[in-house]
Design a protein around this motif. Structure first.
Motif, PDB file in Angstrom:
ATOM      1  N   GLY A   1       0.798  -1.274  -0.005  1.00 46.39           N
ATOM      2  CA  GLY A   1       0.072   0.251  -0.019  1.00 46.39           C
ATOM      3  C   GLY A   1       0.669   1.433  -0.058  1.00 46.39           C
ATOM      4  O   GLY A   1       0.651   2.156  -0.770  1.00 46.39           O
TER       5      GLY A   1
ATOM      6  N   ARG B   1       2.496   1.797  -3.123  1.00 45.75           N
ATOM      7  CA  ARG B   1       1.451   2.078  -4.396  1.00 45.75           C
ATOM      8  C   ARG B   1       1.217   0.986  -5.299  1.00 45.75           C
ATOM      9  O   ARG B   1       1.381   1.301  -6.488  1.00 45.75           O
TER      10      ARG B   1
ATOM     11  N   GLY C   1      -0.691  -1.418  -5.279  1.00 38.58           N
ATOM     12  CA  GLY C   1      -2.103  -2.247  -5.292  1.00 38.58           C
ATOM     13  C   GLY C   1      -2.348  -2.968  -6.417  1.00 38.58           C
ATOM     14  O   GLY C   1      -3.180  -3.816  -6.374  1.00 38.58           O
TER      15      GLY C   1
ATOM     16  N   ASN D   1      -9.982   3.196  -2.899  1.00 41.92           N
ATOM     17  CA  ASN D   1      -8.525   3.221  -3.061  1.00 41.92           C
ATOM     18  C   ASN D   1      -7.787   1.836  -2.506  1.00 41.92           C
ATOM     19  O   ASN D   1      -7.600   1.470  -1.634  1.00 41.92           O
ATOM     20  N   SER D   2      -7.082   1.048  -3.865  1.00 45.88           N
ATOM     21  CA  SER D   2      -6.689  -0.253  -3.244  1.00 45.88           C
ATOM     22  C   SER D   2      -5.309   0.116  -2.511  1.00 45.88           C
ATOM     23  O   SER D   2      -5.317  -0.859  -1.701  1.00 45.88           O
ATOM     24  N   ASN D   3      -4.693   1.207  -2.622  1.00 43.80           N
ATOM     25  CA  ASN D   3      -3.518   1.201  -1.847  1.00 43.80           C
ATOM     26  C   ASN D   3      -3.891   1.536  -0.503  1.00 43.80           C
ATOM     27  O   ASN D   3      -3.134   1.084   0.488  1.00 43.80           O
ATOM     28  N   ARG D   4      -4.912   2.314  -0.122  1.00 49.04           N
ATOM     29  CA  ARG D   4      -5.281   2.580   0.986  1.00 49.04           C
ATOM     30  C   ARG D   4      -5.797   1.191   1.893  1.00 49.04           C
ATOM     31  O   ARG D   4      -5.674   1.210   3.007  1.00 49.04           O
TER      32      ARG D   4
END
Length: 498
Positions: free
Chosen positions: A98, A101, A103, A261-264
């Protein structure tokens, strides 16, 4: 207010589910409660989805068991320590992905591979609970399928009390859903099971030990010297487990017209696992069933997950009331929960869509069943097959050929790159020899996906050879993304490769 009501509603479902998934993972039942307490509170801080509920989940529990059961005895102190270490590894991997970044790595788990793995995992999960549902002791050797078949093959050993409790639990959960989507069937079934057992009306196996009290904060139980051996399975679980959370968040965001948000979410799920490792929990992830309950209960923001965790935290001092809970109830809860994952129709339909992708799905499905408990090997096989099919497709260049009135048209399909470009060159030589009356060559590139530098150079070589043979030439339909490169290479005066 809405988030508080939704969070409490989810906790009523999550508390008995957490016990069941801890049993599935081979961890002490209380580890499931610990993983459903602090982890969702911390996950809510970083989450982007207002509905995603974090805690023990079936697939991650099965993967935990498959990873650890080959190196330690389930529920033993060594096993529990390895479970905490595995949660730590999963947490670190997800947080790093995450923060960096990355993701997009979650999408390395191809859809065909997941179409094969998920229903096979559901079969194993359901099979593992059959002995509990029947009230028999599972065989010491063999995987979940063997245990289920052996138990079913000996009706004389079945416990009528366990069968009755299993049937009642399934009836309450499934029937409750038909009455209303928010009917707390899991909670009602667990309460009935505790009441029947506490009244001395159930002679079968029960949970027995669920210590009451506050969360234990310690890292002393983690065998740090064993952590390196858990990195590979930890990475696999981190990615596979996240696909469930990602699909939940993505689906609900699409339905609501919102964003996620995939990273979050990677960071949130990672922090949740780190918390689980620190408080004696177990590896956890995003739950589809509890997230659905959260949404239907009126959740508005991600803080509904925090209210769920706080509700479980408030329950921990009274957790001992669950000690009389029959194991048959937990087995039925798990079996009913995974029935939604037993989707075989997409596997069948995939044969009509793409045979190579269907081979990936079915190979992963069979490998998951046959290699259990080494599910990591089945996952690696599925990923390897996905990459192999991808590379095989990249190496395929189909060329449609039309010859009419001295005009030869070549229409390649695929990607024109250094792995396929020479096929086009060789084919042209054969075609010119077969059609000596050709006076005009047309290269129709409209069905190409992309052209790399080698492909563009081969195109130039083909055109130069054709012009040297006094043929008229035409190039049309260059892919827009390759237009600039192709123009520069095919124009001798401006080509940087002269």
């Amino acid at each position: 207010m809405y988030d508080a009501v939704a969070g409490v509603s989810v906790a009523m479902v999550g508390i008995p589910q957490s016990l069941a998934y801890a049993e599935l993972a081979g961890m002490p039942p209380v580890a499931g409660l610990y993983a459903g307490a602090l982890p969702p509170v911390l996950a809510a801080i970083f989450a982007s989805s207002p509905y995603l509920q974090t805690g023990p989940v079936a697939i991650t529990a099965l993967l935990t068991f498959s990873t650890l059961s080959t190196v330690a005895t389930p529920a033993s102190p060594e096993y529990v320590g390895l479970g905490l270490a595995l949660a730590f590894v999963i947490g670190v991997v997800r947080v790093l992905l995450g923060v960096l970044r990355a993701g997009w790595l979650a999408y390395l788990m191809s859809q065909p591979m997941l179409l094969g793995f998920v229903p096979a995992a559901a079969v194993l999960i359901a099979a593992s609970q059959v002995p509990k549902a029947l009230g028999v002791n599972p065989p010491e050797e063999g995987n979940e399928i063997v245990a289920a078949v052996t138990s079913l093959a000996d009706p004389g050993a079945w416990s009528l009390a366990a069968l009755a409790v299993t049937a009642l639990t399934a009836l309450v959960i499934v029937g409750g859903r038909r009455l209303h989507t928010l009917f707390p069937g899991v909670l009602v079934a667990a309460a009935l099971g505790v009441a029947v057992s506490a009244a001395g009306l159930y002679p079968g196996a029960v949970v027995q030990s669920v210590p009451s009290g506050l969360l234990p904060f310690t890292l002393d139980d983690i065998p740090w010297d064993r952590v390196p051996s858990l990195i590979l399975p930890g990475v696999i679980i981190a990615l596979i487990g996240f696909t469930e959370a990602a699909s939940i968040a993505r689906r609900f965001a699409a339905e609501d017209g919102g964003r996620w948000n995939s990273n979050r979410e990677f960071v949130g799920q990672g922090v949740a696992n780190l918390a689980a490792a620190a408080v004696g929990g177990m590896p956890c992830g995003g739950s589809f069933s509890r997230s659905s309950v959260n949404r239907m209960s009126g959740a508005r923001t991600r803080w509904s997950g925090a209210f769920t965790g706080l509700t479980v935290l408030a329950f921990l001092p009274f957790a001992a009331v669950l000690e009389p809970l029959p194991l048959a109830v937990l087995g039925a809860i798990v079996i009913v929960a995974v029935t939604g994952l037993l989707k075989f129709r997409p596997l069948v339909r995939l044969w009509r869509v793409s045979r190579p992708q269907a081979m990936i799905a079915w190979a992963t499905f069979l490998a998951t069943l046959l290699l259990a408990p080494r599910l990591d090997l089945a996952v690696l096989l599925g990923v390897g097959l996905s990459l192999a099919v991808f590379l095989w497709r990249l190496l395929q260049l189909e060329v449609d050929v039309t010859a009419h009135d001295g005009e030869l048209t070549l229409a390649p399909r695929g990607v024109l790159w250094f792995g396929t470009a020479q096929r086009l060159d060789s084919l042209l030589h054969d075609l010119l020899a077969a059609h000596p009356d050709t006076v005009r060559l047309v290269l129709d590139l409209t069905r190409l996906g992309r052209i790399d530098t080698t492909g563009a150079l081969v195109l130039r070589s083909i055109l130069e050879q054709a012009r040297g043979s006094r043929l008229e030439t035409e190039v049309r339909g260059v892919p827009p993304q390759s237009q600039q490169l192709t123009d520069r290479v095919l124009t001798p005066r401006t080509s940087p490769l002269e």
